[in-house]
Motif scaffolding. Structure first.
Motif, PDB file in Angstrom:
ATOM      1  N   ALA A 141       4.394   1.404  -9.758  1.00 14.26           N
ATOM      2  CA  ALA A 141       4.223   0.648  -8.733  1.00 14.26           C
ATOM      3  C   ALA A 141       5.213   0.281  -7.637  1.00 14.26           C
ATOM      4  O   ALA A 141       4.715   0.388  -6.542  1.00 14.26           O
ATOM      5  N   ALA A 142       6.459   0.590  -8.054  1.00 22.38           N
ATOM      6  CA  ALA A 142       7.439   0.200  -6.850  1.00 22.38           C
ATOM      7  C   ALA A 142       7.228   1.775  -5.973  1.00 22.38           C
ATOM      8  O   ALA A 142       7.671   1.735  -4.840  1.00 22.38           O
ATOM      9  N   ARG A 143       7.202   2.936  -6.541  1.00 25.26           N
ATOM     10  CA  ARG A 143       6.865   4.351  -6.046  1.00 25.26           C
ATOM     11  C   ARG A 143       5.876   3.943  -4.996  1.00 25.26           C
ATOM     12  O   ARG A 143       5.902   4.606  -3.900  1.00 25.26           O
ATOM     13  N   ARG A 144       4.560   3.543  -5.590  1.00 24.64           N
ATOM     14  CA  ARG A 144       3.505   3.698  -4.883  1.00 24.64           C
ATOM     15  C   ARG A 144       3.583   2.696  -3.488  1.00 24.64           C
ATOM     16  O   ARG A 144       3.326   2.870  -2.402  1.00 24.64           O
ATOM     17  N   ASP A 145       4.401   1.357  -3.870  1.00 27.73           N
ATOM     18  CA  ASP A 145       4.497   0.608  -2.667  1.00 27.73           C
ATOM     19  C   ASP A 145       5.176   1.212  -1.599  1.00 27.73           C
ATOM     20  O   ASP A 145       5.303   0.884  -0.499  1.00 27.73           O
ATOM     21  N   ARG A 146       6.252   1.990  -1.932  1.00 25.89           N
ATOM     22  CA  ARG A 146       7.206   2.493  -0.900  1.00 25.89           C
ATOM     23  C   ARG A 146       6.739   3.681  -0.187  1.00 25.89           C
ATOM     24  O   ARG A 146       6.913   3.924   1.048  1.00 25.89           O
ATOM     25  N   PHE A 147       5.905   4.491  -0.819  1.00 22.13           N
ATOM     26  CA  PHE A 147       5.377   5.715  -0.299  1.00 22.13           C
ATOM     27  C   PHE A 147       3.884   5.817   0.218  1.00 22.13           C
ATOM     28  O   PHE A 147       3.477   6.901   0.535  1.00 22.13           O
ATOM     29  N   ARG A 168       2.448   4.566   2.746  1.00 19.93           N
ATOM     30  CA  ARG A 168       2.229   4.201   3.950  1.00 19.93           C
ATOM     31  C   ARG A 168       3.645   4.843   4.874  1.00 19.93           C
ATOM     32  O   ARG A 168       4.545   4.746   4.274  1.00 19.93           O
ATOM     33  N   LEU A 169       3.269   5.336   5.988  1.00 18.99           N
ATOM     34  CA  LEU A 169       4.564   5.809   6.895  1.00 18.99           C
ATOM     35  C   LEU A 169       5.287   4.683   7.510  1.00 18.99           C
ATOM     36  O   LEU A 169       4.876   3.490   7.430  1.00 18.99           O
ATOM     37  N   PRO A 170       6.709   4.884   7.702  1.00 24.35           N
ATOM     38  CA  PRO A 170       7.424   3.765   8.197  1.00 24.35           C
ATOM     39  C   PRO A 170       7.196   3.501   9.454  1.00 24.35           C
ATOM     40  O   PRO A 170       6.189   4.292  10.253  1.00 24.35           O
TER      41      PRO A 170
END
Length: 52
Positions: free
Chosen positions: A7-13, A15-17
């Motif tokens: 979940a943490a990886r999905r939340d981070r990656f 969307r683009l910055p």
């Protein structure tokens, strides 16, 4: 409680910055302090060592 690693990886990656504007990436400043004596030119200076 910490989220699972997936979940943490999905939340981070997922969307683009945020976009960075070009104006925010460039800083202009002089490389050195201008030396006023550097640009002084004396047209007769070459006469001293070569003609005397």
């Amino acid at each position: 409680m910490t989220p699972p690693p997936e979940a943490a990886r999905r939340d981070r990656f997922t969307r683009l910055p945020d976009r960075v504007r070009l104006q925010d990436t460039v800083e202009e400043r002089p490389a050195t302090v201008p030396d006023p004596a550097r640009d002084v030119y004396d047209a007769d200076r070459w006469l001293v060592p070569y003609c005397l």
